[in-house]
Design a protein around this motif. Structure first.
Motif, PDB file in Angstrom:
ATOM      1  N   ALA A  68      11.397  44.405  81.064  1.00 45.18           N
ATOM      2  CA  ALA A  68      11.387  43.555  82.259  1.00 45.18           C
ATOM      3  C   ALA A  68      10.500  44.152  83.348  1.00 45.18           C
ATOM      4  O   ALA A  68       9.797  43.416  84.054  1.00 45.18           O
ATOM      5  N   VAL A  84      20.204  49.364  74.657  1.00 46.01           N
ATOM      6  CA  VAL A  84      19.916  47.956  74.974  1.00 46.01           C
ATOM      7  C   VAL A  84      19.496  47.831  76.434  1.00 46.01           C
ATOM      8  O   VAL A  84      18.485  47.186  76.754  1.00 46.01           O
ATOM      9  N   ARG A 113      10.831  37.738  74.961  1.00 52.35           N
ATOM     10  CA  ARG A 113      11.511  38.825  75.674  1.00 52.35           C
ATOM     11  C   ARG A 113      12.836  38.360  76.255  1.00 52.35           C
ATOM     12  O   ARG A 113      13.872  38.999  76.081  1.00 52.35           O
ATOM     13  N   SER A 159      20.177  45.402  84.637  1.00 54.22           N
ATOM     14  CA  SER A 159      20.004  46.341  83.529  1.00 54.22           C
ATOM     15  C   SER A 159      20.262  47.770  83.986  1.00 54.22           C
ATOM     16  O   SER A 159      20.843  48.564  83.238  1.00 54.22           O
ATOM     17  N   THR A 191      15.419  37.333  73.302  1.00 57.44           N
ATOM     18  CA  THR A 191      16.026  38.488  72.629  1.00 57.44           C
ATOM     19  C   THR A 191      16.909  39.282  73.590  1.00 57.44           C
ATOM     20  O   THR A 191      17.939  39.824  73.168  1.00 57.44           O
ATOM     21  N   GLY A 192      16.534  39.330  74.848  1.00 60.68           N
ATOM     22  CA  GLY A 192      17.375  40.000  75.839  1.00 60.68           C
ATOM     23  C   GLY A 192      18.716  39.312  75.990  1.00 60.68           C
ATOM     24  O   GLY A 192      19.760  39.967  76.073  1.00 60.68           O
ATOM     25  N   PHE A 227      19.448  36.182  81.509  1.00 58.13           N
ATOM     26  CA  PHE A 227      18.344  36.153  80.549  1.00 58.13           C
ATOM     27  C   PHE A 227      18.257  34.781  79.867  1.00 58.13           C
ATOM     28  O   PHE A 227      17.166  34.291  79.602  1.00 58.13           O
ATOM     29  N   CYS A 244      15.958  49.472  77.014  1.00 58.91           N
ATOM     30  CA  CYS A 244      14.859  48.660  76.467  1.00 58.91           C
ATOM     31  C   CYS A 244      14.629  47.404  77.290  1.00 58.91           C
ATOM     32  O   CYS A 244      13.477  47.085  77.639  1.00 58.91           O
ATOM     33  N   GLU A 245      15.696  46.692  77.611  1.00 58.72           N
ATOM     34  CA  GLU A 245      15.539  45.452  78.367  1.00 58.72           C
ATOM     35  C   GLU A 245      15.026  45.710  79.776  1.00 58.72           C
ATOM     36  O   GLU A 245      14.215  44.947  80.298  1.00 58.72           O
ATOM     37  N   CYS A 288      20.764  40.060  72.761  1.00 58.23           N
ATOM     38  CA  CYS A 288      21.220  41.459  72.708  1.00 58.23           C
ATOM     39  C   CYS A 288      22.334  41.724  73.715  1.00 58.23           C
ATOM     40  O   CYS A 288      23.340  42.360  73.383  1.00 58.23           O
ATOM     41  N   TYR A 289      22.151  41.237  74.940  1.00 58.21           N
ATOM     42  CA  TYR A 289      23.174  41.486  75.953  1.00 58.21           C
ATOM     43  C   TYR A 289      24.472  40.764  75.635  1.00 58.21           C
ATOM     44  O   TYR A 289      25.556  41.338  75.797  1.00 58.21           O
ATOM     45  N   GLU A 303      17.062  40.826  86.771  1.00 53.23           N
ATOM     46  CA  GLU A 303      17.239  41.383  85.424  1.00 53.23           C
ATOM     47  C   GLU A 303      17.094  42.901  85.430  1.00 53.23           C
ATOM     48  O   GLU A 303      17.863  43.603  84.766  1.00 53.23           O
TER      49      GLU A 303
END
Length: 154
Positions: A62, A54, A89, A36, A92-93, A128, A57-58, A96-97, A32
């Motif tokens: 992580a 995004v 986590r 990212s 939401t990841g 994720f 933050c991710e 969002c992705y 991850e």
């Protein structure tokens, strides 16, 4: 007299890192983080830099969870429910992705970096989501192990 240094748990940072990356959770978190970073580079190279938030933050979250789990701080800090925090986590990841990547792939005509970031983002969203699923299975097995008989009549 020197202290006994033949303990079984790794003591230095590099050994802990190597040991943790070999676990399933460690390899998922490491993947991850790497994905990212790749997405961050792709989004930063595109004409639309707003999607980098995004990925930043991710990746940061992580990294925090990777360090907490690697150093076994989750067993020392009992105030936070780390399994549920990790579930939120990862969930939401994934959302969002998947959402931002679909937008980038659809919108990215003529911007190869944005399309590449969107494709990598879809892969990250799937990763994720897989992480969310493995955490869900862990929560489910923890519940079934702690569930006791509900009949209070003796």
């Amino acid at each position: 007299m020197a202290a006994d240094t033949t303990e079984t748990s790794p003591t230095n940072f590099v050994e802990r890192l190597k040991t943790y990356v070999r676990t399933q959770k460690g390899s998922i978190l490491a993947a991850e983080i790497v994905l990212s970073l790749i997405i961050l580079i792709c989004y930063a190279a595109s004409r639309y830099g707003g999607y980098t938030a995004v990925a930043i933050c991710e990746m940061a979250i992580a990294i925090v969870f990777f360090c907490i789990f690697m150093m076994d701080l989750d067993k020392q800090i009992k105030v936070v429910n780390w399994v549920w925090s990790d579930f939120i986590r990862a969930f939401t990841g994934a959302l969002c992705y998947i959402i931002t990547s679909l937008i980038c792939v659809i919108r990215g005509a003529g911007d190869g970096a944005l399309i590449a970031g969107g494709v990598f983002g879809l892969i990250a969203g799937i990763l994720f989501a897989y992480d969310t699923y493995t955490i869900y299975l862990q929560i489910k097995s923890d519940r079934s192990q702690t569930a006791g008989p509900t009949d209070e009549r003796v």
